[in-house]
Design a protein around this motif. Sequence first.
Motif, PDB file in Angstrom:
ATOM      1  N   HIS A 207      23.098   6.735   1.459  1.00 50.28           N
ATOM      2  CA  HIS A 207      21.932   6.875   0.590  1.00 50.28           C
ATOM      3  C   HIS A 207      20.659   6.622   1.390  1.00 50.28           C
ATOM      4  N   ASN A 208      19.590   7.290   0.967  1.00 50.43           N
ATOM      5  CA  ASN A 208      18.292   7.097   1.600  1.00 50.43           C
ATOM      6  C   ASN A 208      17.207   7.598   0.664  1.00 50.43           C
ATOM      7  N   GLU A 209      15.955   7.351   1.050  1.00 43.86           N
ATOM      8  CA  GLU A 209      14.814   7.659   0.199  1.00 43.86           C
ATOM      9  C   GLU A 209      13.717   8.321   1.017  1.00 43.86           C
ATOM     10  N   ALA A 210      12.662   8.798   0.343  1.00 46.02           N
ATOM     11  CA  ALA A 210      11.512   9.404   1.017  1.00 46.02           C
ATOM     12  C   ALA A 210      10.253   8.966   0.283  1.00 46.02           C
ATOM     13  N   MET A 211       9.447   8.114   0.929  1.00 44.17           N
ATOM     14  CA  MET A 211       8.248   7.556   0.319  1.00 44.17           C
ATOM     15  C   MET A 211       6.998   8.007   1.068  1.00 44.17           C
ATOM     16  N   LEU A 212       5.974   8.391   0.316  1.00 39.52           N
ATOM     17  CA  LEU A 212       4.679   8.729   0.886  1.00 39.52           C
ATOM     18  C   LEU A 212       3.719   7.564   0.655  1.00 39.52           C
ATOM     19  N   MET A 213       3.099   7.067   1.739  1.00 41.12           N
ATOM     20  CA  MET A 213       2.170   5.950   1.636  1.00 41.12           C
ATOM     21  C   MET A 213       0.882   6.297   2.382  1.00 41.12           C
ATOM     22  N   PRO A 214      -0.284   6.169   1.727  1.00 43.81           N
ATOM     23  CA  PRO A 214      -1.542   6.492   2.417  1.00 43.81           C
ATOM     24  C   PRO A 214      -1.795   5.534   3.573  1.00 43.81           C
ATOM     25  N   VAL A 215      -2.353   6.066   4.643  1.00 40.52           N
ATOM     26  CA  VAL A 215      -2.590   5.248   5.836  1.00 40.52           C
ATOM     27  C   VAL A 215      -4.073   5.216   6.188  1.00 40.52           C
ATOM     28  N   PRO A 237       3.831  -8.884   9.768  1.00 42.99           N
ATOM     29  CA  PRO A 237       2.906  -8.137  10.628  1.00 42.99           C
ATOM     30  C   PRO A 237       1.486  -8.686  10.521  1.00 42.99           C
ATOM     31  N   THR A 238       0.737  -8.577  11.612  1.00 42.48           N
ATOM     32  CA  THR A 238      -0.642  -9.069  11.612  1.00 42.48           C
ATOM     33  C   THR A 238      -1.572  -8.149  10.839  1.00 42.48           C
ATOM     34  N   GLY A 239      -1.169  -6.963  10.599  1.00 43.52           N
ATOM     35  CA  GLY A 239      -1.963  -6.014   9.829  1.00 43.52           C
ATOM     36  C   GLY A 239      -1.078  -4.918   9.300  1.00 43.52           C
ATOM     37  N   SER A 240      -1.607  -4.112   8.378  1.00 47.10           N
ATOM     38  CA  SER A 240      -0.834  -3.027   7.790  1.00 47.10           C
ATOM     39  C   SER A 240      -1.548  -1.707   8.011  1.00 47.10           C
ATOM     40  N   PRO A 241      -0.801  -0.649   8.355  1.00 45.36           N
ATOM     41  CA  PRO A 241      -1.422   0.669   8.471  1.00 45.36           C
ATOM     42  C   PRO A 241      -1.654   1.330   7.115  1.00 45.36           C
ATOM     43  N   PHE A 242      -1.143   0.712   6.031  1.00 40.95           N
ATOM     44  CA  PHE A 242      -1.168   1.359   4.723  1.00 40.95           C
ATOM     45  C   PHE A 242      -2.369   0.907   3.882  1.00 40.95           C
ATOM     46  N   THR A 243      -2.859   1.812   3.060  1.00 40.42           N
ATOM     47  CA  THR A 243      -3.967   1.493   2.152  1.00 40.42           C
ATOM     48  C   THR A 243      -3.556   1.588   0.696  1.00 40.42           C
ATOM     49  N   GLY A 244      -2.296   1.793   0.427  1.00 38.49           N
ATOM     50  CA  GLY A 244      -1.808   1.891  -0.949  1.00 38.49           C
ATOM     51  C   GLY A 244      -0.303   1.845  -0.974  1.00 38.49           C
ATOM     52  N   GLY A 245       0.255   1.746  -2.181  1.00 38.70           N
ATOM     53  CA  GLY A 245       1.691   1.637  -2.337  1.00 38.70           C
ATOM     54  C   GLY A 245       2.404   2.969  -2.260  1.00 38.70           C
ATOM     55  N   PRO A 246       3.746   2.948  -2.411  1.00 36.19           N
ATOM     56  CA  PRO A 246       4.545   4.155  -2.214  1.00 36.19           C
ATOM     57  C   PRO A 246       4.627   5.052  -3.446  1.00 36.19           C
ATOM     58  N   THR A 247       4.605   6.353  -3.176  1.00 35.40           N
ATOM     59  CA  THR A 247       4.939   7.376  -4.159  1.00 35.40           C
ATOM     60  C   THR A 247       6.014   8.242  -3.523  1.00 35.40           C
ATOM     61  N   THR A 268      -4.058  11.755   4.769  1.00 34.72           N
ATOM     62  CA  THR A 268      -2.897  11.562   5.622  1.00 34.72           C
ATOM     63  C   THR A 268      -2.013  10.467   5.037  1.00 34.72           C
ATOM     64  N   TYR A 269      -0.718  10.738   5.001  1.00 39.56           N
ATOM     65  CA  TYR A 269       0.267   9.812   4.451  1.00 39.56           C
ATOM     66  C   TYR A 269       1.394   9.611   5.463  1.00 39.56           C
ATOM     67  N   ALA A 270       1.951   8.409   5.452  1.00 39.58           N
ATOM     68  CA  ALA A 270       3.176   8.165   6.198  1.00 39.58           C
ATOM     69  C   ALA A 270       4.357   8.512   5.306  1.00 39.58           C
ATOM     70  N   GLN A 287      13.998   2.317  13.378  1.00 39.33           N
ATOM     71  CA  GLN A 287      14.787   3.104  14.330  1.00 39.33           C
ATOM     72  C   GLN A 287      14.186   4.498  14.522  1.00 39.33           C
ATOM     73  N   GLY A 288      12.944   4.676  14.031  1.00 38.06           N
ATOM     74  CA  GLY A 288      12.234   5.926  14.288  1.00 38.06           C
ATOM     75  C   GLY A 288      12.232   6.927  13.153  1.00 38.06           C
ATOM     76  N   MET A 289      12.727   6.543  11.964  1.00 41.16           N
ATOM     77  CA  MET A 289      12.717   7.482  10.832  1.00 41.16           C
ATOM     78  C   MET A 289      11.394   7.332  10.099  1.00 41.16           C
ATOM     79  N   ARG A 290      10.386   8.076  10.542  1.00 43.33           N
ATOM     80  CA  ARG A 290       9.046   8.057   9.957  1.00 43.33           C
ATOM     81  C   ARG A 290       8.301   9.296  10.415  1.00 43.33           C
ATOM     82  N   ALA A 291       7.281   9.679   9.670  1.00 38.53           N
ATOM     83  CA  ALA A 291       6.471  10.844  10.029  1.00 38.53           C
ATOM     84  C   ALA A 291       5.091  10.676   9.420  1.00 38.53           C
ATOM     85  N   LEU A 292       4.131  11.462   9.896  1.00 35.63           N
ATOM     86  CA  LEU A 292       2.788  11.514   9.318  1.00 35.63           C
ATOM     87  C   LEU A 292       2.579  12.918   8.761  1.00 35.63           C
TER      88      LEU A 292
END
Length: 297
Positions: A207-215, A237-247, A268-270, A287-292
Motif C-alpha cells: 500500500h502507498n499514497e500520493a500527497m500534494l503539499m505546497p512548498v 527538522p530545523t525548518g519545513s519546506p512546506f507552507t500547507g497541509g496535504p491534499t 509548486t507542490y511536493a 528513500q527518494g520517493m518524492r517529486a516537485l
Amino acid sequence: MKRILIPALAGSLLATVSLLAAAPAGAAAAPASTAPVARGVPAQAVDITVTPDGFDAPPTLRAGSATLSVRSTDPSGAWLGLVRLRPGITLDRYLDDLRRAMGDDPAEAVEGSRAVAGDVEMLGGVAVAHDPASATIPLTPGDHYLIDFRDAGLPDLASRVRPVRVVPGHAGPHVRPTARITLTDGRFDAPPALTGPALVVNRSRQHNEAMLMPVRPGTSLADLDVFFTAVDAGRRPTGSPFTGGPTGVVPLSPGRSVTLCAELPPGTYALVTWVRDLRTGRMFAAQGMRALIRVGE
C-alpha cells in the motif's frame, strides 16, 4: 476533541504540522475540470463535511464508482479512506492493528502496518487540508468501512467509523482524468504539471499514497531529502519546506486506483508519501520517493 497526529500507515505529519507556516492568503482556487459521464450511466456523488466531531456518510452505494467530495471544518484537515475487511477479519481486529500502525514507535508502526495490509483491502480516498478535494473510487458489491485515519488515536475510534454497503448497480464516474500518477516500488511516475483530474494508480508491492503539499519558493528535491531524512531518523527538522497541509490520495492497496480532483491554488507542490516501506522500515520519502510538480498552471 483533539486529534492525535501519528506516524505510519498514512504517515506522520506531527513534525511537519508544528513547523508549517499558514498557507498563503489570497490565492485563487483553480477549479478542476470535469467531463460528462457516458450517456445512460448515472453518476454517483457523495458530499462529506468532516468536523472535529466526525462525519456522516450514506449507508449504501451502488457498484461501479463513487465520487467522494470532501471538505473539512477541522483545522487539522481529514484523511478519509474506504476499506474492505478481508475474509475472517473483524472490525475490532482491524482497528486495533490500525492504532498500532498509526502509533509513534516506528518499529511497532511497521508491524502494525504489516498487519493492516493483511486485514483490509485499501480502496483509497482523499486527504484534504484547507481546500476541498474529491476521489472517484471503483466499487464492487460488499461491506466496506469509511474511516478518517486522523481519528486512529482517539478512544472513540470505533464509533467514528461509518459502515458502507455497496449494492449491485452501475454508477459512473463524475470526472475523467487528464493525467496519470503511478506509484511504483520507491518512486512516482508523474507529469511535471497537473492542470486537471489525475488518475492515481498503485503498481507497487505494498500500500502507498500520493500527497500534494505546497512548498516555499525555491524549494528543491535536495531540500525535501534533508527534511525527510531527519523525520525518518526521528529528529525534529530545523525548518519545513512546506507552507500547507496535504491534499491527495490516502493509502491504496496494490493494483487499486483512484481519480483525484482537487481545487488547489496554482503553484509548486511536493508530491510525497508518508508511508513506510514494510521491507526496510524506512519512510519511502527518505528513500527518494518524492517529486516537485506545478499545479494549475
